[in-house]
Scaffold this motif. Structure first.
Motif, PDB file in Angstrom:
ATOM      1  N   TRP A  39      -4.999   3.121  -3.003  1.00  0.00           N
ATOM      2  CA  TRP A  39      -4.260   2.363  -2.007  1.00  0.00           C
ATOM      3  C   TRP A  39      -4.057   3.132  -0.711  1.00  0.00           C
ATOM      4  O   TRP A  39      -3.677   2.556   0.304  1.00  0.00           O
ATOM      5  N   ARG A  40      -4.304   4.436  -0.738  1.00  0.00           N
ATOM      6  CA  ARG A  40      -4.097   5.247   0.466  1.00  0.00           C
ATOM      7  C   ARG A  40      -4.947   4.767   1.642  1.00  0.00           C
ATOM      8  O   ARG A  40      -4.438   4.615   2.751  1.00  0.00           O
ATOM      9  N   ALA A  81       0.825  -1.211   0.000  1.00  0.00           N
ATOM     10  CA  ALA A  81       0.000   0.000   0.000  1.00  0.00           C
ATOM     11  C   ALA A  81       0.858   1.260   0.000  1.00  0.00           C
ATOM     12  O   ALA A  81       0.496   2.260  -0.639  1.00  0.00           O
ATOM     13  N   ARG A 137       2.413   1.746  -3.590  1.00  0.00           N
ATOM     14  CA  ARG A 137       1.478   2.171  -4.640  1.00  0.00           C
ATOM     15  C   ARG A 137       1.269   3.675  -4.549  1.00  0.00           C
ATOM     16  O   ARG A 137       1.053   4.214  -3.483  1.00  0.00           O
ATOM     17  N   VAL A 167      -6.032   1.800   2.194  1.00  0.00           N
ATOM     18  CA  VAL A 167      -5.471   0.507   2.597  1.00  0.00           C
ATOM     19  C   VAL A 167      -4.246   0.733   3.483  1.00  0.00           C
ATOM     20  O   VAL A 167      -4.071   0.060   4.510  1.00  0.00           O
ATOM     21  N   ALA A 168      -3.412   1.686   3.105  1.00  0.00           N
ATOM     22  CA  ALA A 168      -2.230   1.997   3.911  1.00  0.00           C
ATOM     23  C   ALA A 168      -2.637   2.508   5.292  1.00  0.00           C
ATOM     24  O   ALA A 168      -2.088   2.071   6.314  1.00  0.00           O
TER      25      ALA A 168
END
Length: 137
Positions: A62-63, A54, A57, A65-66
């Motif tokens: 993906w932010r 994450a 990416r 998810v991070a």
């Protein structure tokens, strides 16, 4: 990507590999000795892998998810760290997150905090007509 971002990702890669392979070895060879500790270490390894991907990416999808991975990681370190102090008999052997990551030089405790700070800096929207803050090198 800033210097802090590169360091974070490098440390996440190392921690992901260390936690995952160590826990797999422990689960395969001596699971019955400390199942909770070894499963928690495997979970930590998976979280580190997800966080690494994450953070690598660059797209906004993906932010979240991070954010979720780092938040889960911090919560895990705090909960397991606290439980390992007040009820060490639950674990049998230390996990990655036991004693707030002391077996890994407290990196599991510090890393998600730094990662969340870095994500917050990246996530600041730039208003029209206002110069973007300089990225740290």
């Amino acid at each position: 990507m800033s210097g802090l971002g590169r360091v974070l990702i490098a440390v996440y890669i190392v921690l992901a590999l260390a936690a995952t392979f160590r826990s797999l070895y422990q689960i395969i060879t001596k699971f019955e000795e400390a199942p909770l500790a070894y499963v928690l270490s495997a979970l930590a390894g998976v979280v580190y892998i997800v966080a690494t991907v994450a953070l690598l990416r660059r797209d906004r999808g993906w932010r979240p998810v991070a954010w979720a991975a780092l938040g889960f990681e911090l919560a895990g370190v705090l909960v397991v760290g606290t439980l390992s102090l007040v009820a060490p008999q639950l674990f049998g052997h230390p996990s990655v997150w036991s004693y707030f990551g002391s077996g890994y030089l407290f990196i599991p405790l510090v890393l998600p905090v730094l990662g969340l700070v870095w994500l917050r800096r990246l996530g600041r929207p730039v208003r029209p007509g206002v110069a973007a803050p300089e990225a740290a090198v």
